[in-house]
Write an enzyme that holds these catalytic residues in place. Structure first.
Site, PDB file in Angstrom:
ATOM      1  NE  ARG A  32      24.395   4.719   6.700  1.00 19.00           N
ATOM      2  CZ  ARG A  32      25.512   4.167   6.327  1.00 19.00           C
ATOM      3  NH1 ARG A  32      25.821   4.046   5.241  1.00 19.00           N
ATOM      4  NH2 ARG A  32      26.376   3.885   7.473  1.00 19.00           N
ATOM      5  CG  ASP A  33      26.038   0.493   5.466  1.00 20.99           C
ATOM      6  OD1 ASP A  33      26.692   0.604   3.825  1.00 20.99           O
ATOM      7  OD2 ASP A  33      26.863   0.172   5.654  1.00 20.99           O
ATOM      8  CB  CYS A 257      30.714   1.763   0.954  1.00 22.60           C
ATOM      9  SG  CYS A 257      30.825   3.348   0.551  1.00 22.60           S
ATOM     10  CG  ASN A 266      25.653  -3.285   6.347  1.00 26.10           C
ATOM     11  OD1 ASN A 266      25.791  -2.510   5.258  1.00 26.10           O
ATOM     12  ND2 ASN A 266      26.270  -2.095   7.118  1.00 26.10           N
TER      13      ASN A 266
HETATM   14  P1  HMG Z   1      31.924  17.885  -3.377  1.00 25.61           P
HETATM   15  O1  HMG Z   1      31.196  17.765  -4.661  1.00 25.61           O
HETATM   16  O2  HMG Z   1      33.317  17.772  -2.816  1.00 25.61           O
HETATM   17  O3  HMG Z   1      30.539  19.013  -2.366  1.00 25.61           O
HETATM   18  O4  HMG Z   1      31.259  16.223  -2.796  1.00 25.61           O
HETATM   19  P2  HMG Z   1      30.992  20.100  -2.481  1.00 25.61           P
HETATM   20  O5  HMG Z   1      30.931  20.986  -1.368  1.00 25.61           O
HETATM   21  O6  HMG Z   1      32.497  20.592  -3.497  1.00 25.61           O
HETATM   22  O7  HMG Z   1      29.406  20.339  -3.864  1.00 25.61           O
HETATM   23  C1  HMG Z   1      29.260  19.943  -4.722  1.00 25.61           C
HETATM   24  C2  HMG Z   1      27.664  20.130  -5.107  1.00 25.61           C
HETATM   25  O8  HMG Z   1      27.451  18.934  -3.664  1.00 25.61           O
HETATM   26  C3  HMG Z   1      27.260  20.895  -4.884  1.00 25.61           C
HETATM   27  O9  HMG Z   1      25.905  21.280  -5.283  1.00 25.61           O
HETATM   28  C4  HMG Z   1      26.949  21.412  -3.204  1.00 25.61           C
HETATM   29  O10 HMG Z   1      25.393  21.910  -2.742  1.00 25.61           O
HETATM   30  C5  HMG Z   1      26.252  19.795  -3.402  1.00 25.61           C
HETATM   31  P3  HMG Z   1      25.973  21.722  -7.168  1.00 25.61           P
HETATM   32  O11 HMG Z   1      26.216  23.614  -6.694  1.00 25.61           O
HETATM   33  O12 HMG Z   1      26.855  20.822  -8.100  1.00 25.61           O
HETATM   34  O13 HMG Z   1      24.511  21.824  -7.174  1.00 25.61           O
HETATM   35  N1  HMG Z   1      26.367  19.345  -2.018  1.00 25.61           N
HETATM   36  C6  HMG Z   1      25.517  18.501  -0.815  1.00 25.61           C
HETATM   37  N2  HMG Z   1      24.500  17.933  -1.255  1.00 25.61           N
HETATM   38  C7  HMG Z   1      23.597  17.174  -0.441  1.00 25.61           C
HETATM   39  N3  HMG Z   1      23.583  17.209   1.247  1.00 25.61           N
HETATM   40  C8  HMG Z   1      25.001  17.797   1.424  1.00 25.61           C
HETATM   41  C9  HMG Z   1      25.950  18.427  -0.124  1.00 25.61           C
HETATM   42  N4  HMG Z   1      27.179  18.743   0.387  1.00 25.61           N
HETATM   43  C10 HMG Z   1      26.986  19.163  -1.197  1.00 25.61           C
HETATM   44  N5  HMG Z   1      25.866  17.500   2.566  1.00 25.61           N
HETATM   45  C11 HMG Z   1      30.411  15.578  -0.631  1.00 25.61           C
HETATM   46  C12 HMG Z   1      31.564  16.002  -0.931  1.00 25.61           C
HETATM   47  C13 HMG Z   1      30.942  14.829   0.943  1.00 25.61           C
HETATM   48  C14 HMG Z   1      29.390  16.162  -0.398  1.00 25.61           C
HETATM   49  C15 HMG Z   1      30.541  14.069  -1.402  1.00 25.61           C
HETATM   50  O14 HMG Z   1      31.125  13.544  -2.065  1.00 25.61           O
HETATM   51  C16 HMG Z   1      28.995  13.398  -0.842  1.00 25.61           C
HETATM   52  O15 HMG Z   1      28.204  13.251  -0.944  1.00 25.61           O
HETATM   53  N6  HMG Z   1      29.696  12.209  -0.694  1.00 25.61           N
HETATM   54  C17 HMG Z   1      28.748  10.987   0.490  1.00 25.61           C
HETATM   55  C18 HMG Z   1      29.281   9.204   0.437  1.00 25.61           C
HETATM   56  C19 HMG Z   1      28.347   8.779   0.997  1.00 25.61           C
HETATM   57  O16 HMG Z   1      27.047   9.066   1.644  1.00 25.61           O
HETATM   58  N7  HMG Z   1      29.118   7.139   0.175  1.00 25.61           N
HETATM   59  C20 HMG Z   1      28.779   6.607   1.770  1.00 25.61           C
HETATM   60  C21 HMG Z   1      28.003   7.024   2.981  1.00 25.61           C
HETATM   61  S1  HMG Z   1      29.712   6.236   3.790  1.00 25.61           S
HETATM   62  C22 HMG Z   1      29.737   4.461   4.771  1.00 25.61           C
HETATM   63  O17 HMG Z   1      28.581   4.114   3.616  1.00 25.61           O
HETATM   64  C23 HMG Z   1      30.909   3.774   5.729  1.00 25.61           C
HETATM   65  C24 HMG Z   1      29.860   3.468   6.255  1.00 25.61           C
HETATM   66  O18 HMG Z   1      28.918   2.418   6.201  1.00 25.61           O
HETATM   67  C25 HMG Z   1      30.497   2.503   7.308  1.00 25.61           C
HETATM   68  C26 HMG Z   1      32.034   1.656   6.678  1.00 25.61           C
HETATM   69  O19 HMG Z   1      30.943   0.812   6.133  1.00 25.61           O
HETATM   70  O20 HMG Z   1      33.075   1.650   6.951  1.00 25.61           O
HETATM   71  C27 HMG Z   1      29.052   4.904   7.871  1.00 25.61           C
HETATM   72 MG    MG Z   2      29.425   0.684   6.339  1.00 26.81          MG
END
Ligand code: HMG
Ligand code: MG
Length: 316
Positions: A32-33, A257, A266
């Site tokens: 994933r990450d 990320c 990582n």
């Molecule tokens: P948004 O644009 O505010 O969402 O995104 P929305 O609710 O307004 O929906 C917009 C569109 O997204 C819609 O589709 C929804 O259906 C779709 P449209 O009508 O435009 O075709 N949608 C989705 N589609 C699939 N799966 C879903 C989903 N939710 C809405 N779950 C949202 C908000 C949270 C969805 C967006 O910002 C997002 O997906 N963010 C994810 C970012 C991400 O994955 N970042 C990396 C992971 S975090 C990380 O790496 C850190 C970590 O490792 C720890 C560390 O290192 O610190 C964990």
């Molecule tokens: Mg991370």
């Protein structure tokens, strides 16, 4: 002076801590990450192979993907296919990120064993990563949690930017402890503290952990360090000395990320295993097999393996 003498006279195998865990639970985030930030298209079979290789090596906790918006993170768009394609080994937990109810429902349909919600201790990072404030994110997570309870699914909670933010700079330990406590009280069984951009140093890590451990039980705390500045192993040692026994890592040091400028991989699973095993701490994981898995996925990505240990132990 007494302390200095103790250090000088101390035999090498007498590490000066009574708190070091005897066993560490390794939480593998490579699929994933590790893969979410890759720019090239990764074949489904390479993702599946990586997960199989890790389970074969004895890894029992594998984060296999994310159910997030494919517009935000295209690389994770095939997570449902990944979960449909893996052969599951008994005793292995296959988990995924779910930022909201939509993601949770997709994860359930894909047969995910455990989910993770992911918040931040930085407002700016929360906005850029999941498009909402910290407070709004907690409300969304609460909805996910309620559904998870209904489905009898365990929920892990991430807190990002615990040692610094790419947009805000320093982050207060009090804020990290506050968000950690909120996620724990919401029902997360484990809180993974993310140094998202790998800027932390050992003393800062100790201060942050002391603040969190005043709010969340030690057994419910995990550490998730990126190695951008080469500090991850030193910071992990501090975490071990604080009695923390769950470590997140990614094979071959993959990772980053997409919403954290400057975030590199990582800490490499191989490097963590080498350090732990060398300290007499068990993991149940075969280092050689993880190293082979890391070499295989690195070759598939056409990238050098970022693990120093994997490079050292793999014949040329
Ligand atoms: P948004 O644009 O505010 O969402 O995104 P929305 O609710 O307004 O929906 C917009 C569109 O997204 C819609 O589709 C929804 O259906 C779709 P449209 O009508 O435009 O075709 N949608 C989705 N589609 C699939 N799966 C879903 C989903 N939710 C809405 N779950 C949202 C908000 C949270 C969805 C967006 O910002 C997002 O997906 N963010 C994810 C970012 C991400 O994955 N970042 C990396 C992971 S975090 C990380 O790496 C850190 C970590 O490792 C720890 C560390 O290192 O610190 C964990
Ligand atoms: Mg991370």
């Amino acid at each position: 002076m007494v302390a200095l003498r103790y250090w000088i006279l101390m035999p090498m195998n007498d590490f000066p801590s009574t708190d070091l865990p005897a066993h560490v639970s390794l939480f593998e985030v490579g699929p994933r990450d590790g893969l979410q930030n890759e720019s090239s298209v990764i074949a489904l079979e390479d993702k599946v192979r990586l997960i199989h290789d890790l389970a074969d090596a004895g890894v029992t906790r594998i984060e296999g993907g994310s159910f997030v918006s494919p517009k935000w993170v295209p690389q994770m768009a095939d997570s449902a296919d990944v979960f449909a394609s893996i052969s599951r080994q008994p005793g292995v937990t296959y988990s995924a990120l779910t930022p909201n109810v939509k993601g949770f429902e997709s994860a359930m349909a894909a047969g995910v064993d455990e989910v993770a919600i992911f918040g931040a201790a930085s407002e700016a990072f929360s906005q850029r990563n999941i498009n909402c404030t910290i407070e709004e994110s907690l409300k969304r997570f609460d909805d996910v949690m309620k559904l998870a309870v209904k489905h009898n699914i365990r929920v892990r909670g991430y807190v990002s930017c615990v040692l610094g933010c790419p947009y805000e700079g320093d982050i207060s330990s009090t804020k990290v402890a506050q968000v950690s406590k909120q996620l724990y009280e919401m029902g997360c069984y484990e809180i993974s503290l993310g140094d998202t951009i790998g800027v932390g140093t050992p003393r800062k890590t100790a201060n942050m952990l002391n603040a969190v451990l005043a709010q969340v039980p030690r057994d419910a705390v995990a550490v998730h360090f990126h190695d951008t500045y080469g500090q991850a192993l030193a910071n992990l040692l501090v975490a071990l000395e604080h009695g923390i026994s769950t470590i997140d890592a990614a094979t071959a040091g993959l990772g980053g990320c997409p919403y954290a400028k400057g975030a590199s991989g990582n800490v490499a699973t191989e490097d963590v295993l080498y350090m732990l095993h060398g300290m007499g701490i068990t993991t149940g994981i075969e280092l050689d097999k993880v190293a082979a898995a890391g070499m295989r996925i690195s070759a598939a990505l056409g990238k050098p393996n970022q693990s120093k240990v994997a490079n050292a132990i793999t014949p040329a």
